[in-house]
Enzyme design. Structure first.
Site, PDB file in Angstrom:
ATOM      1  N   LYS A  83       0.795  -1.229   0.000  1.00 27.49           N
ATOM      2  CA  LYS A  83       0.000   0.000   0.000  1.00 27.49           C
ATOM      3  C   LYS A  83       0.831   1.285   0.000  1.00 27.49           C
ATOM      4  CE  LYS A  83      -4.205  -1.719   0.074  1.00 27.49           C
ATOM      5  NZ  LYS A  83      -5.101  -1.489  -1.082  1.00 27.49           N
ATOM      6  N   GLU A 105     -10.102   5.996   2.573  1.00 25.07           N
ATOM      7  CA  GLU A 105     -10.915   4.906   3.106  1.00 25.07           C
ATOM      8  C   GLU A 105      -9.969   3.758   3.449  1.00 25.07           C
ATOM      9  OE1 GLU A 105     -10.271   5.344  -0.031  1.00 25.07           O
ATOM     10  OE2 GLU A 105      -9.511   3.358  -0.546  1.00 25.07           O
ATOM     11  N   SER A 363       1.673  -9.702  -1.286  1.00 20.79           N
ATOM     12  CA  SER A 363       1.328  -8.284  -1.171  1.00 20.79           C
ATOM     13  C   SER A 363       1.452  -7.715   0.237  1.00 20.79           C
ATOM     14  CB  SER A 363      -0.086  -8.050  -1.699  1.00 20.79           C
ATOM     15  OG  SER A 363      -0.998  -8.877  -1.005  1.00 20.79           O
TER      16      SER A 363
END
Lengths: 377, 257
Positions: A83, A105, A363
């Site tokens: 991220k 969000e 990830s």
């Protein structure tokens, strides 16, 4: 910038948001190719976030599945997931646009944490919207966000999950468009967000390509990544879409927008969605909060239509099994999201030959999930 | 011929309700009461799970209706029944995904059949409107677009060209402004729109009290749209009499100007 991925994408947003998207598009086009911006971005990724992340050869998985398996270690990125690539890029962009505040969000909380980190690092006021249900299952991430100085807003509308957090973030954005940048967390939303997020995440694929060529002197045969909104997947796939590499996106069975969905608009873009015949958005259910979203990025819908990327599903049990397998085999606890990608390995085992090179995009790390998994036992 | 604009001759009061909120029958009764109290145009929202352009009060109303089994066919039935009671202009507010899933042509066909006068798609800017406009024009239904305080004059002109019936002018962007600020921003926005169009201007968002309505009209609007204030009364179970009284007060405020 084109605002469509074939018939998908677009800007299905209320009128007040249009000027903000136009501004974003203009400013991003301006800096996208500037050496100064790219240099700034590269530097912060290296010095702060810890890039490049390794491409780890997994001896145990390779033995087990009879091929060469590599893991792209986004779990080792600062914050514990891919991220941060996007949040640092967009926070730089927000600075360039002279915004004072970022809002975002979050589902599992990973994007919220990564946004809070970028906000703290770059001195941007940060406000995060998180569904109340997600807050309850990710208490630790909620605390991390507050610790990093962000304001956390629990969302109680709708199902009180990720999609509702996006709705609330959009509403909040409209109230303070002038000084605020909406730092969206995946390759979803109205144009130009899907393209911006893809560009910032594509560092994953670029590194992977270099690393595999150094290690194997060849491109991989397959790359597998999990898909919720789809940013880690697009991030690693993008560099390979015009190469002879099999690309597979794994959706969570309970929120498989491509596999079980139909065409429609949600959060600003035309894509594939889980919805009723009347266009009401359906509830989703996945053990991985980061995949628990009824939509998917429009670029994925395009690649699915073109049959360039293959989309499959994994259910909660399969993901849990993979979660445990990698933990024991390699001493790496994968995020439940990434575990969905790993869960594809046993399913393709029979099609693999010893020389095949398979890359799994890991990830994120699974520390955030340990409590939930232990509760299941 | 579709003549919504006639309703604006003497400043229009446009109440908004959600179809089937809290259930079909109640919403029909509310609509009739609003008409009795003098509503000039009625705006009806089609329940949707993800109404990002609406505030929380209206989202809650949508949830109530959906929970009670709302289906899109009910909006057409509701409009037909209201029109039988009194033939006032009715516009529906919806989201792109609802129209898209019905089939854009089917949606407008059904809208025509039930004599819906206008359609507002809250998340459809002019850039995404080609397919819809083809259908709305063919079926003689006014497609109504929104203009925002942050829309440039150039953009307002583009929106005006595609608009029919009236222009829905958003008077404020979310943050509840101080009284003076409300007036100033509202006037600025309305004047910007007024200088580009002959269509009537309906002001909405943040109008709940007679003095707000009065100010919007004084600032140049031809009508006011009141949504959350009415939906909240329904949520709080106010009687039809109470709702009627409220509408009459609002009407008085805008008609004296």
């Amino acid at each position: 910038m084109k605002d469509r991925f074939d018939e998908f994408g677009g800007k299905f947003v209320p009128e007040p948001i249009i000027p903000a998207l136009e501004e974003l598009e203009k400013e991003y086009t301006e800096i996208k190719n500037s050496t100064e911006f790219q240099e700034q971005f590269r530097e912060i990724l290296e010095e702060y976030a810890g890039r490049p992340t390794p491409l780890t050869y997994s001896e145990k998985l390779s033995q087990k599945f009879g091929c060469k398996i590599y893991l792209k270690r986004e779990d080792l990125l600062h914050g514990g997931a891919h991220k941060l690539n996007n949040t640092l890029g967009q926070a730089l962009l927000a600075k360039h646009m002279e915004k004072e505040k970022i809002i975002a969000e979050t589902g599992a909380g990973q994007h919220g944490v990564a946004t809070s980190m970028a906000g703290a690092k770059m001195e941007l006021e940060t406000e995060i919207f998180m569904g109340k249900k997600d807050l309850e299952r990710q208490k630790l991430n909620a605390y991390r966000m507050r610790l990093l100085g962000a304001k956390l807003n629990p969302v109680t509308t709708g199902e009180a999950k990720l999609k509702d957090a996006v709705n609330e973030a959009l509403r909040a954005w409209v109230k303070e468009l002038e000084n605020t940048h909406y730092l969206i967390g995946s390759v979803v939303g109205p144009s130009p967000f899907p393209e911006i997020v893809r560009d910032f995440q594509s560092v994953i694929g670029k590194e992977t390509k270099k690393q595999i060529q150094q290690k194997e002197n060849s491109l991989p045969d397959r790359i597998i990544a999990c898909v919720g909104g789809g940013s880690n997947a697009i991030g690693i796939f993008h560099e390979f879409v015009d190469k002879d590499v099999k690309l597979t996106g794994i959706e969570a069975e309970g929120s498989a927008s491509i596999t079980n969905g139909s065409k429609g608009t949600l959060h600003g873009s035309m894509s594939k969605l889980l919805q009723t015949e009347e266009g009401q958005i359906k509830e989703t259910e996945s053990i991985a909060a980061g995949l628990d979203y009824p939509g998917i990025g429009p670029e994925h819908s395009m690649y699915n239509q073109k049959e360039r990327i293959n989309y499959k599903t994994a259910n909660d049990e399969e993901a849990l099994e993979a979660f445990k397998l990698l933990s024991k085999a390699e001493g790496i606890i994968p995020a439940l999201e990434s575990s969905h990608a790993l869960a594809q390995l046993p399913k393709i085992q029979n099609d693999l030959s010893p020389d095949d090179i398979v890359i799994i995009n890991l990830s994120g790390r699974g520390d955030k999930d340990v409590r939930e998994v232990s509760n299941l036992e | 011929m579709n003549e919504i604009s006639q309703a604006f001759k003497n400043n229009a009061f446009i109440p908004f309700i959600v179809a089937a909120d809290p259930n079909y029958q109640k919403s029909l009764e509310t609509a009739k009461a609003l008409i009795d109290a003098g509503a000039d145009v009625l705006e009806i929202g089609i329940p949707y799970t993800d109404p990002a352009a609406d505030g929380p009060t209206i989202q809650k109303a949508y949830s109530r209706a959906l929970k009670n089994g709302f289906e899109v066919k009910q909006i057409f039935k509701l409009v037909k029944e209201i029109k039988k009671y009194k033939d006032i202009p009715i516009v529906v507010l919806t989201y792109y995904n609802i129209v898209y899933n019905q089939g854009i042509d089917t949606f407008y066909e059904k809208a025509k059949e039930s004599k819906i006068n206008g359609v507002i798609i809250a998340d459809m800017p002019i850039e995404e409107s080609d397919e819809v406009l083809t259908q709305s024009k063919q079926k003689d239904i006014h497609q109504i677009f929104l203009v925002s305080p942050n829309s440039t004059k150039e953009r307002i002109k583009k929106i005006e060209k595609k608009s029919e019936g009236f222009i829905y002018t958003i008077t404020r962007l979310g943050v509840t402004g101080k009284k003076e600020k409300f007036l100033e921003n509202t006037r600025k926005t309305i004047q910007k729109v007024k200088s580009t169009t002959d269509l009537p201007i309906a002001a909405g968002f943040g109008i709940s009290k007679p003095k707000h309505a009065e100010k919007a009209i004084k600032a140049g609007a031809d009508g006011v749209i009141v949504g959350s204030a009415i939906v909240e009364k329904i949520q709080k179970n106010h009687s039809l009499e109470q709702i009627k009284n409220y509408v009459e007060e609002m009407k008085k405020a805008i008609n004296k100007i």
